[in-house]
Design an enzyme around this catalytic site. Structure first.
Site, short mmCIF file in Angstrom:
data_model
loop_
_atom_site.label_atom_id
_atom_site.label_comp_id
_atom_site.label_asym_id
_atom_site.label_seq_id
_atom_site.Cartn_x
_atom_site.Cartn_y
_atom_site.Cartn_z
CG HIS A 9 -0.23 0.20 2.52
ND1 HIS A 9 0.37 -0.84 3.18
CD2 HIS A 9 0.01 1.30 3.28
CE1 HIS A 9 0.93 -0.40 4.29
NE2 HIS A 9 0.74 0.91 4.38
C1 UD1 Z 1 -1.98 5.29 6.01
C2 UD1 Z 1 -0.66 5.82 6.57
C3 UD1 Z 1 0.43 4.76 6.43
C4 UD1 Z 1 -0.02 3.45 7.03
C5 UD1 Z 1 -1.35 3.03 6.46
C6 UD1 Z 1 -1.87 1.81 7.18
C7 UD1 Z 1 -0.13 8.23 6.40
C8 UD1 Z 1 0.63 9.25 5.64
N1 UD1 Z 1 -0.19 7.01 5.85
O1 UD1 Z 1 -1.78 5.07 4.62
O2 UD1 Z 1 1.60 5.20 7.12
O3 UD1 Z 1 0.95 2.48 6.72
O4 UD1 Z 1 -2.31 4.09 6.66
O5 UD1 Z 1 -2.75 1.09 6.40
O6 UD1 Z 1 -0.65 8.51 7.46
N2 UD1 Z 1 -9.37 4.73 2.25
C9 UD1 Z 1 -10.51 3.99 2.32
N3 UD1 Z 1 -11.01 3.67 3.54
C10 UD1 Z 1 -10.41 4.06 4.67
C11 UD1 Z 1 -9.25 4.83 4.60
C12 UD1 Z 1 -8.73 5.15 3.37
O7 UD1 Z 1 -11.10 3.60 1.31
O8 UD1 Z 1 -10.90 3.72 5.77
C13 UD1 Z 1 -8.80 5.05 0.91
C14 UD1 Z 1 -9.08 6.48 0.47
O9 UD1 Z 1 -9.26 6.45 -0.91
C15 UD1 Z 1 -7.79 7.18 0.80
C16 UD1 Z 1 -6.73 6.08 0.60
O10 UD1 Z 1 -7.38 4.89 0.99
O11 UD1 Z 1 -7.56 8.29 -0.02
C17 UD1 Z 1 -5.48 6.29 1.42
O12 UD1 Z 1 -5.79 6.45 2.80
P1 UD1 Z 1 -4.79 7.26 3.77
O13 UD1 Z 1 -5.24 7.14 5.16
O14 UD1 Z 1 -4.55 8.63 3.23
O15 UD1 Z 1 -3.41 6.54 3.58
P2 UD1 Z 1 -3.03 5.01 3.65
O16 UD1 Z 1 -2.49 4.64 2.31
O17 UD1 Z 1 -4.14 4.21 4.22
N1 UDP Z 2 -3.26 -6.33 8.59
C1 UDP Z 2 -4.53 -6.87 8.75
N2 UDP Z 2 -5.27 -7.14 7.62
C2 UDP Z 2 -4.81 -6.91 6.36
C3 UDP Z 2 -3.50 -6.35 6.22
C4 UDP Z 2 -2.77 -6.06 7.35
O1 UDP Z 2 -4.96 -7.12 9.87
O2 UDP Z 2 -5.54 -7.18 5.40
C5 UDP Z 2 -2.45 -6.03 9.79
C6 UDP Z 2 -1.07 -6.67 9.85
O3 UDP Z 2 -1.13 -7.93 10.45
C7 UDP Z 2 -0.25 -5.68 10.64
C8 UDP Z 2 -0.90 -4.35 10.34
O4 UDP Z 2 -2.17 -4.63 9.77
O5 UDP Z 2 -0.37 -5.91 12.03
C9 UDP Z 2 -0.06 -3.59 9.37
O6 UDP Z 2 -0.76 -2.48 8.91
P1 UDP Z 2 -0.45 -1.78 7.53
O7 UDP Z 2 0.30 -2.69 6.65
O8 UDP Z 2 -1.75 -1.25 7.06
O9 UDP Z 2 0.41 -0.52 7.97
P2 UDP Z 2 1.96 -0.32 8.31
O10 UDP Z 2 2.37 -1.32 9.32
O11 UDP Z 2 2.71 -0.42 7.02
O12 UDP Z 2 2.00 1.08 8.82
#
Ligand code: UD1
Ligand code: UDP
Length: 360
Positions: free
Chosen positions: A207
């Protein structure tokens, strides 16, 4: 009641990594309240973790939603200001490196509430990553910095942060993943549902904007993963993050064999899939740690990592498209390894240590 500890969180990994501290605080009878920013709001990134991890409902929720970073951080700060004004927690805790963490730390600091940063001191030295600035700034604002290993303490020392609030306590991901993996083997039937109980497979999660936001790059990475999996005779189980789903849709990318696509899965299902995988392919921070803890070889689809302990332990290897070795070679090398590395992230008592220190 005025919370002793206000835990500001907003995304999936924060829920998972804060849960052990919240549950331990409840066990001790300490007033603890979740202050939810609403950065993640879809049930598969948010609600499912409240029910699976048995977390209390938030005491406040500011429903920020998705926005460009500076707008999202600004909105969260404005709304958190009002929440802090009303609740006045004695301590605000944040975890990790998301926009919610920076907004929570800065708003608390400016409201004269001391900040505790869980998972402090991590650095990728890659300032193109949105998380790097969040990490550095949250550390500078924090009174308590809870480092997973001594590496982060050393890094903070180099940056001039050497006060007695810096503690090496391990990572709560050990507390969470060890506990919930046992539960997952009882409760999750995801391997059966996806038809991989007796089939070799790789678990893929991806992601990071650097991997998914550019359609050509996303296409190239997925194509090389498909090729490598076919070479090695693996299926690829791929729970698709919404950011990645949106990018795949925009690029008109649809994946067939060997990929098995699902929505993002809950924590029990993810741990079940991860612990039975032959190899993990990921750009997730938390999954690099979990793979090390659960003794599953991991290939990180990035040129750098803020978790170099996993490389030193031998559980993780980096793979980036410019590297000379093919992805299949790197996966084969990791899959051939004895799974006897040592987990550097502690023994699963991090939440106890954090609360002992904060209570003191
Ligand atoms: C965010 C964090 C990242 C973390 C990740 C965990 C920042 C800069 N990034 O990235 O560090 O690893 O979360 O998963 O804080 N969206 C949905 N549903 C939701 C949330 C988001 O559909 O509940 C979609 C929206 O289109 C949104 C996109 O996902 O624009 C990205 O969401 P965002 O929270 O900005 O960043 P992540 O890629 O989730
Ligand atoms: N995770 C989950 N379901 C998924 C993908 C990830 O429960 O479909 C859990 C995973 O086990 C880990 C955490 O989410 O504990 C990691 O989150 P993510 O990869 O979104 O963010 P990051 O750690 O890169 O910030």
């Amino acid at each position: 009641m005025k919370p002793f500890l206000g835990v500001v969180l907003g995304t999936r990994p924060e829920l998972i990594k804060c849960a052990p501290v919240i549950l331990e605080a409840q066990r001790r009878g300490l007033p603890v309240g979740i202050i939810h920013t609403g950065q993640h709001y879809s049930s598969e990134l948010d609600g499912v973790f409240f029910s699976e991890l048995n977390l209390p409902e938030p005491v406040a929720h500011v429903h920020v939603g998705s926005h460009p970073a500076s707008r999202q951080i600004g909105l969260m700060m404005q709304r958190l200001h009002d929440v802090f004004d009303e609740l006045r927690p004695e301590i605000v805790m944040v975890e990790g490196d998301t926009n919610s963490v920076l907004a929570g730390a800065l708003a608390a600091y400016k409201s004269n509430i001391p900040v505790a940063h869980l998972e402090a001191g991590l650095r990728s030295d890659d300032w193109d990553m949105p998380e790097e600035s969040n990490r550095v700034l949250a550390d500078r604002l924090s009174k308590w910095l809870f480092c997973p290993t001594d590496l982060q303490r050393q890094r903070l020392l180099k940056e001039g942060i050497d006060h007695d609030g810096v503690h090496v306590v391990g990572n709560t991901i050990v507390d969470a993943s060890l506990h919930y993996t046992k539960v997952a083997y009882d409760k999750s039937d995801i391997a059966e549902r996806l038809g991989v109980t007796n089939r070799p497979y790789a678990l893929l999660t991806m992601h990071r904007p650097s991997n998914v936001d550019d359609p050509a790059r996303l296409r190239a990475i997925l194509s090389s993963i498909g090729d490598a999996a076919r070479t090695l005779g693996l299926m690829v189980v791929f729970p698709v993050h919404p950011r990645t789903k949106a990018a795949m849709d925009a690029a008109h990318l649809s994946l067939g064999d060997p990929f098995i696509l699902t929505e993002p899965v809950g924590y029990l299902d993810l741990l079940r899939l991860q612990s039975s995988a032959d190899v993990v392919l990921t750009d997730s921070g938390g999954i690099q740690e979990e793979a090390c803890i659960l003794r599953v070889p991991c290939v990180t689809l990035r040129a750098n990592t803020e978790r170099p302990e996993t490389l030193d332990a031998g559980s993780n290897a980096l793979h980036f498209e410019a590297y000379p070795a093919s992805l299949a070679d790197t996966m084969r090398r990791m899959m051939a390894k004895a799974r006897d590395w040592t987990n550097p992230f502690g023994d699963g008592t991090t939440a106890v240590k954090v609360l002992d220190i904060l209570k003191r």
